[in-house]
Design a protein around this motif. Structure first.
Motif, PDB file in Angstrom:
ATOM      1  N   VAL A  71       0.843  -1.202   0.000  1.00 32.48           N
ATOM      2  CA  VAL A  71       0.000   0.000   0.000  1.00 32.48           C
ATOM      3  C   VAL A  71       0.875   1.248   0.000  1.00 32.48           C
ATOM      4  O   VAL A  71       0.644   2.197  -0.760  1.00 32.48           O
ATOM      5  CB  VAL A  71      -0.948  -0.001   1.212  1.00 32.48           C
ATOM      6  CG1 VAL A  71      -1.640   1.359   1.355  1.00 32.48           C
ATOM      7  CG2 VAL A  71      -1.987  -1.109   1.069  1.00 32.48           C
ATOM      8  N   LYS A  72       1.888   1.259   0.840  1.00 34.09           N
ATOM      9  CA  LYS A  72       2.782   2.412   0.932  1.00 34.09           C
ATOM     10  C   LYS A  72       3.503   2.650  -0.389  1.00 34.09           C
ATOM     11  O   LYS A  72       3.588   3.784  -0.883  1.00 34.09           O
ATOM     12  CB  LYS A  72       3.793   2.192   2.061  1.00 34.09           C
ATOM     13  CG  LYS A  72       4.741   3.361   2.280  1.00 34.09           C
ATOM     14  CD  LYS A  72       5.657   3.083   3.458  1.00 34.09           C
ATOM     15  CE  LYS A  72       6.624   4.248   3.674  1.00 34.09           C
ATOM     16  NZ  LYS A  72       7.531   3.979   4.825  1.00 34.09           N
ATOM     17  N   GLU A  73       4.029   1.583  -0.985  1.00 34.12           N
ATOM     18  CA  GLU A  73       4.758   1.717  -2.247  1.00 34.12           C
ATOM     19  C   GLU A  73       3.824   2.094  -3.387  1.00 34.12           C
ATOM     20  O   GLU A  73       4.167   2.930  -4.238  1.00 34.12           O
ATOM     21  CB  GLU A  73       5.487   0.411  -2.574  1.00 34.12           C
ATOM     22  CG  GLU A  73       6.213   0.402  -3.906  1.00 34.12           C
ATOM     23  CD  GLU A  73       7.373   1.383  -3.970  1.00 34.12           C
ATOM     24  OE1 GLU A  73       7.908   1.601  -5.084  1.00 34.12           O
ATOM     25  OE2 GLU A  73       7.756   1.947  -2.924  1.00 34.12           O
ATOM     26  N   GLY A  74       2.623   1.506  -3.414  1.00 28.66           N
ATOM     27  CA  GLY A  74       1.674   1.850  -4.465  1.00 28.66           C
ATOM     28  C   GLY A  74       1.262   3.303  -4.407  1.00 28.66           C
ATOM     29  O   GLY A  74       1.206   3.994  -5.430  1.00 28.66           O
ATOM     30  N   ASN A  75       0.986   3.810  -3.197  1.00 33.69           N
ATOM     31  CA  ASN A  75       0.632   5.217  -3.052  1.00 33.69           C
ATOM     32  C   ASN A  75       1.790   6.125  -3.439  1.00 33.69           C
ATOM     33  O   ASN A  75       1.591   7.186  -4.028  1.00 33.69           O
ATOM     34  CB  ASN A  75       0.178   5.504  -1.622  1.00 33.69           C
ATOM     35  CG  ASN A  75      -1.273   5.143  -1.386  1.00 33.69           C
ATOM     36  OD1 ASN A  75      -2.107   5.317  -2.258  1.00 33.69           O
ATOM     37  ND2 ASN A  75      -1.584   4.636  -0.218  1.00 33.69           N
TER      38      ASN A  75
ATOM     39  N   VAL B  32       1.851   0.440 -12.115  1.00 39.15           N
ATOM     40  CA  VAL B  32       1.867   0.369 -10.655  1.00 39.15           C
ATOM     41  C   VAL B  32       1.812  -1.077 -10.185  1.00 39.15           C
ATOM     42  O   VAL B  32       2.594  -1.499  -9.323  1.00 39.15           O
ATOM     43  CB  VAL B  32       0.679   1.168 -10.067  1.00 39.15           C
ATOM     44  CG1 VAL B  32       0.537   0.911  -8.568  1.00 39.15           C
ATOM     45  CG2 VAL B  32       0.847   2.658 -10.335  1.00 39.15           C
ATOM     46  N   VAL B  33       0.894  -1.859 -10.767  1.00 39.61           N
ATOM     47  CA  VAL B  33       0.738  -3.256 -10.350  1.00 39.61           C
ATOM     48  C   VAL B  33       2.010  -4.048 -10.644  1.00 39.61           C
ATOM     49  O   VAL B  33       2.462  -4.855  -9.826  1.00 39.61           O
ATOM     50  CB  VAL B  33      -0.480  -3.880 -11.053  1.00 39.61           C
ATOM     51  CG1 VAL B  33      -0.550  -5.382 -10.796  1.00 39.61           C
ATOM     52  CG2 VAL B  33      -1.765  -3.201 -10.574  1.00 39.61           C
ATOM     53  N   THR B  34       2.613  -3.816 -11.803  1.00 41.93           N
ATOM     54  CA  THR B  34       3.859  -4.507 -12.148  1.00 41.93           C
ATOM     55  C   THR B  34       4.971  -4.122 -11.185  1.00 41.93           C
ATOM     56  O   THR B  34       5.765  -4.975 -10.758  1.00 41.93           O
ATOM     57  CB  THR B  34       4.266  -4.166 -13.594  1.00 41.93           C
ATOM     58  OG1 THR B  34       3.212  -4.558 -14.483  1.00 41.93           O
ATOM     59  CG2 THR B  34       5.537  -4.911 -13.980  1.00 41.93           C
ATOM     60  N   SER B  35       5.045  -2.838 -10.825  1.00 42.40           N
ATOM     61  CA  SER B  35       6.080  -2.387  -9.894  1.00 42.40           C
ATOM     62  C   SER B  35       5.924  -3.019  -8.524  1.00 42.40           C
ATOM     63  O   SER B  35       6.903  -3.150  -7.779  1.00 42.40           O
ATOM     64  CB  SER B  35       6.039  -0.855  -9.764  1.00 42.40           C
ATOM     65  OG  SER B  35       6.326  -0.238 -10.995  1.00 42.40           O
ATOM     66  N   LEU B  36       4.704  -3.434  -8.173  1.00 42.27           N
ATOM     67  CA  LEU B  36       4.472  -4.101  -6.894  1.00 42.27           C
ATOM     68  C   LEU B  36       4.750  -5.598  -6.960  1.00 42.27           C
ATOM     69  O   LEU B  36       4.564  -6.308  -5.979  1.00 42.27           O
ATOM     70  CB  LEU B  36       3.020  -3.887  -6.449  1.00 42.27           C
ATOM     71  CG  LEU B  36       2.621  -2.441  -6.127  1.00 42.27           C
ATOM     72  CD1 LEU B  36       1.154  -2.383  -5.723  1.00 42.27           C
ATOM     73  CD2 LEU B  36       3.500  -1.868  -5.027  1.00 42.27           C
TER      74      LEU B  36
ATOM     75  N   LEU C 156      -5.912  -0.450  -3.472  1.00 38.98           N
ATOM     76  CA  LEU C 156      -5.129   0.752  -3.208  1.00 38.98           C
ATOM     77  C   LEU C 156      -6.039   1.958  -2.977  1.00 38.98           C
ATOM     78  O   LEU C 156      -5.808   2.755  -2.059  1.00 38.98           O
ATOM     79  CB  LEU C 156      -4.188   1.042  -4.383  1.00 38.98           C
ATOM     80  CG  LEU C 156      -2.806   0.399  -4.331  1.00 38.98           C
ATOM     81  CD1 LEU C 156      -2.029   0.704  -5.604  1.00 38.98           C
ATOM     82  CD2 LEU C 156      -2.024   0.880  -3.115  1.00 38.98           C
ATOM     83  N   CYS C 157      -7.059   2.094  -3.805  1.00 37.06           N
ATOM     84  CA  CYS C 157      -7.976   3.225  -3.654  1.00 37.06           C
ATOM     85  C   CYS C 157      -8.712   3.147  -2.327  1.00 37.06           C
ATOM     86  O   CYS C 157      -8.905   4.161  -1.653  1.00 37.06           O
ATOM     87  CB  CYS C 157      -8.961   3.269  -4.810  1.00 37.06           C
ATOM     88  SG  CYS C 157      -8.224   3.751  -6.383  1.00 37.06           S
ATOM     89  N   ASP C 158      -9.118   1.944  -1.937  1.00 36.63           N
ATOM     90  CA  ASP C 158      -9.815   1.785  -0.669  1.00 36.63           C
ATOM     91  C   ASP C 158      -8.908   2.160   0.496  1.00 36.63           C
ATOM     92  O   ASP C 158      -9.324   2.839   1.433  1.00 36.63           O
ATOM     93  CB  ASP C 158     -10.304   0.350  -0.522  1.00 36.63           C
ATOM     94  CG  ASP C 158     -11.063   0.136   0.783  1.00 36.63           C
ATOM     95  OD1 ASP C 158     -12.184   0.647   0.897  1.00 36.63           O
ATOM     96  OD2 ASP C 158     -10.520  -0.520   1.693  1.00 36.63           O
ATOM     97  N   ALA C 159      -7.639   1.732   0.427  1.00 37.19           N
ATOM     98  CA  ALA C 159      -6.700   2.065   1.496  1.00 37.19           C
ATOM     99  C   ALA C 159      -6.475   3.572   1.565  1.00 37.19           C
ATOM    100  O   ALA C 159      -6.367   4.150   2.653  1.00 37.19           O
ATOM    101  CB  ALA C 159      -5.368   1.341   1.268  1.00 37.19           C
TER     102      ALA C 159
END
Length: 423
Positions: A115-119, A161-165, A182-185
């Motif tokens: 979550v942190k990295e995606g944001n 983003v998804v690939t980077s995760l 991610l949006c929910d978080a």
């Protein structure tokens, strides 16, 4: 299908839902079999006739009883989990049935680090640190699309983003689920204070050490002044109304009126848009020299080059009010090389409840009250740019002006995104 009837023990929680008179009772049980670190999950109860109601969070390792007349279906409100033995997020239920939640191994819930990295990646792209187009992070080519309508396929940025995760960015379903998680978080964090985000921001510029450089730049005309107006923790009427307006003034070499460029970001209740190119604010460019003179007077009188002042917003009791002050007004004096020569930043505290224990508001939360010279700069900014309050700024009369009607890009990111700086 007939649900599994075995259970590990008695029902530890009961959810009696109000029933209409003479409505036949209905009951079933749900066991949350997901790992404890994932926390509780909400389940929506859908009744006959189309009505629905949400349950409180169902904690891991606990059976929860649901009693409601006319219940027909149970629907998950979270991605990353599924109904054991069923397909889809909504299941038909029977009276006396027992149902289990388990992890969706094809796309499990995001970890806190993910979550942190995606944001961080989303903020980097909105703020311009990473390109907001296909030339950004590597974007995998999509494989078979589970959605028949091409308009429902994910934005290429989400694939990146998804690939980077470390997940499968070529799979539309995985991309869509990660996006929702991610949006929910982000939405859950939306009402938290933005001040720590600002203080710890990796792109918050530092004022250079030469105290004479600011006045020298103003004297030579080799400078630019950027003003940010930010509405960050504002939820008028209960809907997020997040605004970041950036206006940059550069003087004319021949002592003309100069140029004022405008870019903006807006997030209304999770739907975001960003300027795709700057627009010109000619009227403000003609009046902004008064701000320059106020800055010159401040910097001549005070040796401070990095000043924070705090105001207590007197109009509101909480963030749901409409007529609020801007969360942040930041004035940046920059050299032509992009270095920061001086900063004046005003933060607004939403209520006295946000102040430290024992503070009255007069001394400021993050800085002192503005001096006469500092207030003169802020007053000159308002007189020139005429931003009003955050709600006034987005009134039909003001937002329809040419400076605020430039081309924008709608972002396929439904969450309370709060960028701090814009490129």
């Amino acid at each position: 299908r007939v649900p599994r009837q075995t259970s590990p023990g008695p029902c530890l929680r009961d959810l009696p839902i109000a029933m209409a008179a003479n409505e036949p009772a209905f009951s079933c049980r749900v066991f949350n079999g997901t790992p404890e670190h994932l926390g509780a999950y909400d389940v929506w109860i859908e009744m006959a006739g189309g009505c629905s109601t949400g349950t409180p969070g169902m904690p891991p390792g606990v059976w929860t009883g649901v009693t409601r007349g006319g219940t027909e279906r149970l629907r998950l409100s979270k991605d990353g989990v599924l109904w054991e033995g069923f397909q889809g997020e909504t299941i038909q239920v029977v009276n006396g049935g027992e149902y289990r939640l388990t992890v969706d191994n094809s796309c499990p819930p995001l970890t806190q680090d993910e979550v942190k990295e995606g944001n961080r990646l989303i903020f980097d792209m909105v703020e311009g640190a990473l390109p907001l187009h296909d030339g950004g992070p590597p974007v995998p080519a999509p494989t078979a699309r589970p959605y028949g309508d091409a308009d429902q396929t994910p934005d290429p940025i989400w694939r990146a983003v998804v690939t980077s995760l470390g997940r499968d960015g070529s799979n539309d379903k995985v991309v869509d689920k990660v996006k929702k998680m991610l949006c929910d978080a982000t939405c859950q964090l939306g009402r938290t204070t933005w001040n720590s985000w600002y203080d710890d921001h990796p792109r918050r510029p530092k004022v250079q050490s030469d105290p004479a450089a600011a006045l020298e730049a103003l004297h030579s005309g080799q400078y630019a002044v950027t003003v940010y107006h930010r509405a960050l923790d504002r939820f008028p009427g209960g809907n997020a109304d997040i605004v970041i307006a950036k206006q940059t003034y550069t003087p004319d070499a021949a002592d003309g009126p100069g140029i004022m460029r405008v870019v903006q970001f807006r997030n209304w209740d999770g739907s975001s848009s960003l300027s795709s190119e700057p627009t010109m604010h000619e009227e403000a460019a003609g009046t902004f020299p008064a701000v320059i003179e106020a800055l010159r007077a401040l910097l001549t009188e005070s040796p401070r080059r990095d000043t924070a002042v705090t105001i207590l917003d007197p109009a509101i009791a909480d963030s749901d009010e409409y007529d609020t002050k801007w969360s942040s007004i930041e004035v940046l004096l920059e050299g032509i090389d992009g270095s920061l020569l001086a900063r004046l930043h005003q933060r607004a505290v939403l209520s006295r409840d946000a102040l430290p224990e024992g503070a009255t508001g007069s001394e400021g939360l993050y800085g002192k009250e503005a001096s006469d010279r500092e207030q003169a700069v802020l007053d000159a900014v308002e007189a020139s740019l005429q931003m009003g309050t955050s709600v006034e700024h987005w009134s039909e009369e003001l937002s329809s002006g040419p400076a605020w009607s430039g081309p924008t890009r709608d972002l396929d990111w439904h969450g309370y995104i709060m960028p701090i700086y814009l490129s």
